[in-house]
Design a protein around this motif. Structure first.
Motif, PDB file in Angstrom:
ATOM      1  N   SER A   3       0.833  -1.208   0.000  1.00  7.56           N
ATOM      2  CA  SER A   3       0.000   0.000   0.000  1.00  7.56           C
ATOM      3  C   SER A   3       0.865   1.255   0.000  1.00  7.56           C
ATOM      4  N   LEU A   4       1.999   1.225   0.687  1.00  9.83           N
ATOM      5  CA  LEU A   4       2.926   2.365   0.649  1.00  9.83           C
ATOM      6  C   LEU A   4       3.466   2.580  -0.759  1.00  9.83           C
ATOM      7  N   PHE A   5       3.808   1.490  -1.412  1.00  7.13           N
ATOM      8  CA  PHE A   5       4.328   1.599  -2.774  1.00  7.13           C
ATOM      9  C   PHE A   5       3.254   2.095  -3.741  1.00  7.13           C
ATOM     10  N   THR A  10       1.122   6.589  -7.002  1.00  7.68           N
ATOM     11  CA  THR A  10       0.034   7.542  -7.248  1.00  7.68           C
ATOM     12  C   THR A  10       0.530   8.974  -7.099  1.00  7.68           C
ATOM     13  N   SER A  11       1.326   9.209  -6.082  1.00  5.73           N
ATOM     14  CA  SER A  11       1.902  10.538  -5.853  1.00  5.73           C
ATOM     15  C   SER A  11       2.753  10.961  -7.048  1.00  5.73           C
ATOM     16  N   ASN A 133       8.505   9.496   3.524  1.00  4.93           N
ATOM     17  CA  ASN A 133       8.650   9.938   2.139  1.00  4.93           C
ATOM     18  C   ASN A 133       7.287  10.230   1.525  1.00  4.93           C
ATOM     19  N   ASN A 134       6.332   9.344   1.721  1.00  2.44           N
ATOM     20  CA  ASN A 134       4.995   9.567   1.168  1.00  2.44           C
ATOM     21  C   ASN A 134       4.354  10.813   1.767  1.00  2.44           C
ATOM     22  N   LEU A 141       3.236  18.348  -2.776  1.00  4.19           N
ATOM     23  CA  LEU A 141       2.156  18.425  -3.755  1.00  4.19           C
ATOM     24  C   LEU A 141       1.196  19.550  -3.354  1.00  4.19           C
ATOM     25  N   GLY A 142       0.959  19.682  -2.066  1.00  2.00           N
ATOM     26  CA  GLY A 142       0.132  20.781  -1.569  1.00  2.00           C
ATOM     27  C   GLY A 142       0.761  22.137  -1.842  1.00  2.00           C
TER      28      GLY A 142
END
Length: 152
Positions: A3-5, A10-11, A133-134, A141-142
């Motif tokens: 899920s982290l990957f 997605t990011s 990192n995520n 991104l914000g």
């Protein structure tokens, strides 16, 4: 970790859209009141991922040293990014993913040097580094979503 990957992929896809929607001039624009621009934020998340995962584990990474030096924490844009450099950053956004996941799955990240980030998050393991990192990429991104409001 899957899920982290997935979140990381997605990011990075969201970051790629800035290359599709903005010209090089717009990517380089530093709006009044800001200290950086869209392209710097992209380079910065690439450099930070390298620092968090690879440097933190003392494993050789997958980005050119000059990318790390130009976009690490504490830097800011000093000159407009060329098309060649923009193309490199665009390519690195996705090219970092599979080798990093492969390095993780192949257990290359044996040790991790604990440290506290500039914002106070204490990293104790490679797992913490991937999670942070995520989060870090989400923050930037914000920032980019704010910057884009001032781009003509």
């Amino acid at each position: 970790m899957e899920s982290l990957f997935r979140a990381w992929k997605t990011s990075r896809t969201a970051y790629l859209k800035f290359f599709e929607n903005y010209s090089l001039e717009q990517l380089n624009c530093i709006p009044d009141g800001f200290s950086n621009n869209l392209i710097w934020n992209i380079g910065h998340i690439i450099a930070t991922q390298h620092k968090l995962i690879y440097i933190g584990s003392e494993v050789e990474g997958h980005i050119p040293e000059e990318v790390y030096l130009n976009y690490q924490s504490g830097t800011k844009p000093s000159a407009p990014v060329t098309q060649q450099e923009a193309d490199l950053l665009k390519r690195l956004l996705l090219e970092q993913i599979e080798p990093t996941i492969s390095d993780f799955n192949n257990k290359k990240f044996v040790t991790y040097h604990e440290r506290t980030t500039g914002t106070g998050f204490h990293l104790t393991s490679i797992y913490d580094a991937f999670e942070w990192n995520n989060f870090h990429e989400g923050l930037h991104l914000g920032y980019m979503m704010s910057i884009r409001k001032f781009i003509v």
